[in-house]
Design an enzyme around this catalytic site. Structure first.
Site, PDB file in Angstrom:
ATOM      1  N   GLU A  87      -9.273 -64.109   4.265  1.00 16.57           N
ATOM      2  CA  GLU A  87      -8.356 -62.696   4.489  1.00 16.57           C
ATOM      3  C   GLU A  87      -6.700 -63.252   4.508  1.00 16.57           C
ATOM      4  OE1 GLU A  87      -8.128 -62.623   9.430  1.00 16.57           O
ATOM      5  OE2 GLU A  87     -10.064 -62.880   8.853  1.00 16.57           O
ATOM      6  N   HIS A 226      -7.891 -69.726  13.080  1.00 17.37           N
ATOM      7  CA  HIS A 226      -6.555 -68.963  13.106  1.00 17.37           C
ATOM      8  C   HIS A 226      -6.698 -68.132  14.344  1.00 17.37           C
ATOM      9  CE1 HIS A 226      -9.294 -66.311  10.957  1.00 17.37           C
ATOM     10  NE2 HIS A 226      -8.720 -65.370  11.263  1.00 17.37           N
ATOM     11  N   ARG A 245     -15.866 -66.609  17.229  1.00 15.03           N
ATOM     12  CA  ARG A 245     -14.675 -66.870  18.125  1.00 15.03           C
ATOM     13  C   ARG A 245     -14.979 -67.843  19.369  1.00 15.03           C
ATOM     14  NH1 ARG A 245     -15.822 -61.717  17.546  1.00 15.03           N
ATOM     15  NH2 ARG A 245     -14.603 -60.185  16.309  1.00 15.03           N
TER      16      ARG A 245
END
Length: 373
Positions: A87, A226, A245
């Site tokens: 991304e 990130h 996550r």
């Protein structure tokens, strides 16, 4: 929250029926054809209700079959794994994020200066990381994975204790007028306030902290850890739900998978910045073309004195987002001119020519997601 959010403002501007609740956070505004967020078609003369449905019945709009085959062939060689989700984030405002592992020297410095951090990682893993500094990249990656896994798999109770000690220590120092920037004191206090007792608060000592100015971007290859902390950005990614996550989130957390899959390659923060190239053909066009075949993002900044702007025809389909300005868009295939204002989104088929007439003499800011091969 509410209309303080750029997302909410874009939504309200583009949809007259949108009602913004001032007590709710607005985090993301999605456009694309993902089944969980398929963009709705506003033109009621078109029988299909969503972009995904329309494309399924108008596949020529995506470009030639050769283009599709080329893309299909390119992708596996780039990313053999199933977790492929690169991304890019392009800042609209001042934007702060954590991205990729810091150089080992920086992490080792934090281990010395932040005893609570060292405590959670443990002496053995910390020593292994220090010793890896004189070894090859494989030894560094292995030591980094060991340290990060020790932290992430720490007992919740122990994490809360150590975090409380650190917060108390930093708060006392700040109250006494001391600068705690060398251990990211202010950021740690902010994150702890938002996510009390969260393991992710300690991640700031592992990951690069980037502050982007408007127009600056960070590119994240697949499996690069990130977290976006504050500010507004335009984000583009491969069409995937593979988000794993481990902290600073109210969503599902999967620590073992994350620790296993991450890319443990340390690099300085400036290496994560991704500068655009200025177009040779169009003085108002900047191109963010990352080293993956999935997407390219174009930024167009058109000054208000330009009365008409021609959008570059491409051999792939694309999506255009209007961030600033008011125009009417016309194209040979559309039945009528399409009014577009802030928050408006336009789908452009492959090889389609679009002309934008400025309705008012104010600067335009637009972003366009496409594929360039």
């Amino acid at each position: 929250m509410g209309s303080n959010s750029e997302v909410a403002r874009l939504l309200a501007s583009s949809d007259p029926l949108a009602r913004i609740s001032e007590d709710k956070p607005y985090a993301e505004l999605w456009m694309g054809t993902h089944p969980r967020g398929d963009a709705k078609i506003l033109d009621n003369r078109i029988s299909q209700k969503t972009l995904g449905q329309w494309i399924a019945e108008n596949q020529d709009c995506l470009g030639s079959k050769e283009l599709a085959e080329k893309l299909h062939l390119q992708a596996p060689q780039h990313y053999p794994d199933a977790n492929h989700k690169p991304e890019i984030a392009i800042a609209l405002t001042s934007f702060q994020g954590l991205c990729g592992f810091r150089p080992v020297e920086e992490i080792v410095t934090f281990l010395t200066k932040v005893p609570e951090f060292q405590f959670l990682i443990g002496d053995d893993a910390a020593t292994q990381l220090k010793q890896s500094m004189s070894c090859d990249s494989q030894a560094v990656a292995s030591a980094l994975q060991s340290c990060f896994s020790h932290l992430m798999k720490s007992e919740k109770k122990v994490v809360v204790e150590q975090l409380n000690l650190l917060v108390k220590r930093i708060s006392q120092q700040v109250a006494a007028g001391n600068n705690m920037e060398d251990i990211c004191g202010e950021l740690l206090l902010q994150l702890h306030q938002q996510y009390p007792g969260d393991i992710g608060c300690f991640a700031i000592y592992f990951l690069n902290l980037l502050t982007l100015k408007p127009g600056e971007a960070m590119f994240l290859e697949a499996n690069v850890p990130h977290a976006y902390l504050k500010g507004d950005c335009v984000e583009c990614m491969a069409c995937s739900d593979n988000t794993v996550r481990a902290g600073l989130t109210p969503k599902f957390i999967d620590v073992p998978t994350l620790c296993e899959m991450l890319s443990y390659t340390p690099s300085p923060s400036q290496d994560r910045l991704f500068p655009p190239a200025r177009s040779q053909e169009d003085p108002y066009l900047f191109i963010y073309d990352p080293p993956v075949p999935d997407f390219t993002v174009m930024k167009m900044e058109v000054p208000g004195f330009v009365t008409e702007y021609k959008v570059l025809a491409l051999d792939s389909a694309s999506i255009l987002l209007m961030v600033q300005g008011t125009v009417t868009a016309s194209t040979p295939t559309a039945q009528a001119a399409i009014p577009l204002q802030r928050g408006g989104v336009l789908f452009i088929g492959a090889n389609e020519c679009v002309s934008l007439k400025l309705a008012v003499p104010k600067d335009l800011l637009m972003f366009r997601a496409c594929c360039l091969l």
